[in-house]
Design an enzyme around this catalytic site. Sequence first.
Site, PDB file in Angstrom:
ATOM      1  N   VAL A  67      39.008  62.009  59.141  1.00 32.29           N
ATOM      2  CA  VAL A  67      38.393  63.262  59.572  1.00 32.29           C
ATOM      3  C   VAL A  67      37.491  63.021  60.789  1.00 32.29           C
ATOM      4  O   VAL A  67      36.893  61.950  60.929  1.00 32.29           O
ATOM      5  CB  VAL A  67      37.590  63.908  58.402  1.00 32.29           C
ATOM      6  CG1 VAL A  67      36.346  63.092  58.064  1.00 32.29           C
ATOM      7  CG2 VAL A  67      37.242  65.348  58.687  1.00 32.29           C
ATOM      8  N   CYS A  68      37.447  64.009  61.704  1.00 34.06           N
ATOM      9  CA  CYS A  68      36.476  64.001  62.795  1.00 34.06           C
ATOM     10  C   CYS A  68      35.872  65.401  62.825  1.00 34.06           C
ATOM     11  O   CYS A  68      35.777  66.046  61.790  1.00 34.06           O
ATOM     12  CB  CYS A  68      37.106  63.587  64.127  1.00 34.06           C
ATOM     13  SG  CYS A  68      38.355  64.733  64.728  1.00 34.06           S
ATOM     14  N   ARG A  69      35.489  65.897  63.976  1.00 32.72           N
ATOM     15  CA  ARG A  69      34.877  67.227  64.012  1.00 32.72           C
ATOM     16  C   ARG A  69      35.915  68.329  63.851  1.00 32.72           C
ATOM     17  O   ARG A  69      35.778  69.204  63.020  1.00 32.72           O
ATOM     18  CB  ARG A  69      34.094  67.425  65.311  1.00 32.72           C
ATOM     19  CG  ARG A  69      33.281  68.713  65.306  1.00 32.72           C
ATOM     20  CD  ARG A  69      32.315  68.750  66.467  1.00 32.72           C
ATOM     21  NE  ARG A  69      33.027  68.932  67.728  1.00 32.72           N
ATOM     22  CZ  ARG A  69      33.238  70.114  68.305  1.00 32.72           C
ATOM     23  NH1 ARG A  69      32.799  71.212  67.747  1.00 32.72           N
ATOM     24  NH2 ARG A  69      33.888  70.189  69.446  1.00 32.72           N
ATOM     25  N   GLY A  71      39.632  67.526  64.467  1.00 32.74           N
ATOM     26  CA  GLY A  71      40.971  67.006  64.217  1.00 32.74           C
ATOM     27  C   GLY A  71      41.608  66.198  65.324  1.00 32.74           C
ATOM     28  O   GLY A  71      42.630  65.567  65.105  1.00 32.74           O
ATOM     29  N   MET A  96      35.800  68.223  60.103  1.00 35.24           N
ATOM     30  CA  MET A  96      34.607  68.557  59.334  1.00 35.24           C
ATOM     31  C   MET A  96      34.220  70.025  59.487  1.00 35.24           C
ATOM     32  O   MET A  96      33.554  70.581  58.622  1.00 35.24           O
ATOM     33  CB  MET A  96      33.431  67.659  59.743  1.00 35.24           C
ATOM     34  CG  MET A  96      33.533  66.224  59.232  1.00 35.24           C
ATOM     35  SD  MET A  96      33.715  66.081  57.422  1.00 35.24           S
ATOM     36  CE  MET A  96      32.139  66.754  56.865  1.00 35.24           C
TER      37      MET A  96
END
Length: 118
Positions: A67-69, A71, A96
């Site tokens: 996961v990142c902010r 995608g 996220m």
Amino acid sequence: MNHSADVPTVSVDDLPSGEGYVLLDVREQDEWAAGHAPSAVHIPLGDLPARAAELTELADDRPVYVVCRTGGRSERATAWLNAAGVVDAVNIAGGMKSWATSGYPLVGDYDDVPPEVL
């Protein structure tokens, strides 16, 4: 950037329940500190190649959901992890931002500020 068809991707709502997987957060330290999933492991994207062995050990044959902010970085991390044969990685679409929007728990590193996704 075109989404690569060969990067396995799931939505937040399609994540498996329970502890049967590793949640890897590849965002930067300031983003992590502001708010992250309680069970997540933090390895910033730039540190991933150097810390891949750590991840292999941690995953212990379980899938790793990245996961990142939103995608984008997690998609690159997922593609790299799978191509390098480090772990079986799956990208979390929407990152996220989707995690928080879907009402999943967030924790932050600051006592006096509620956690948020930067």
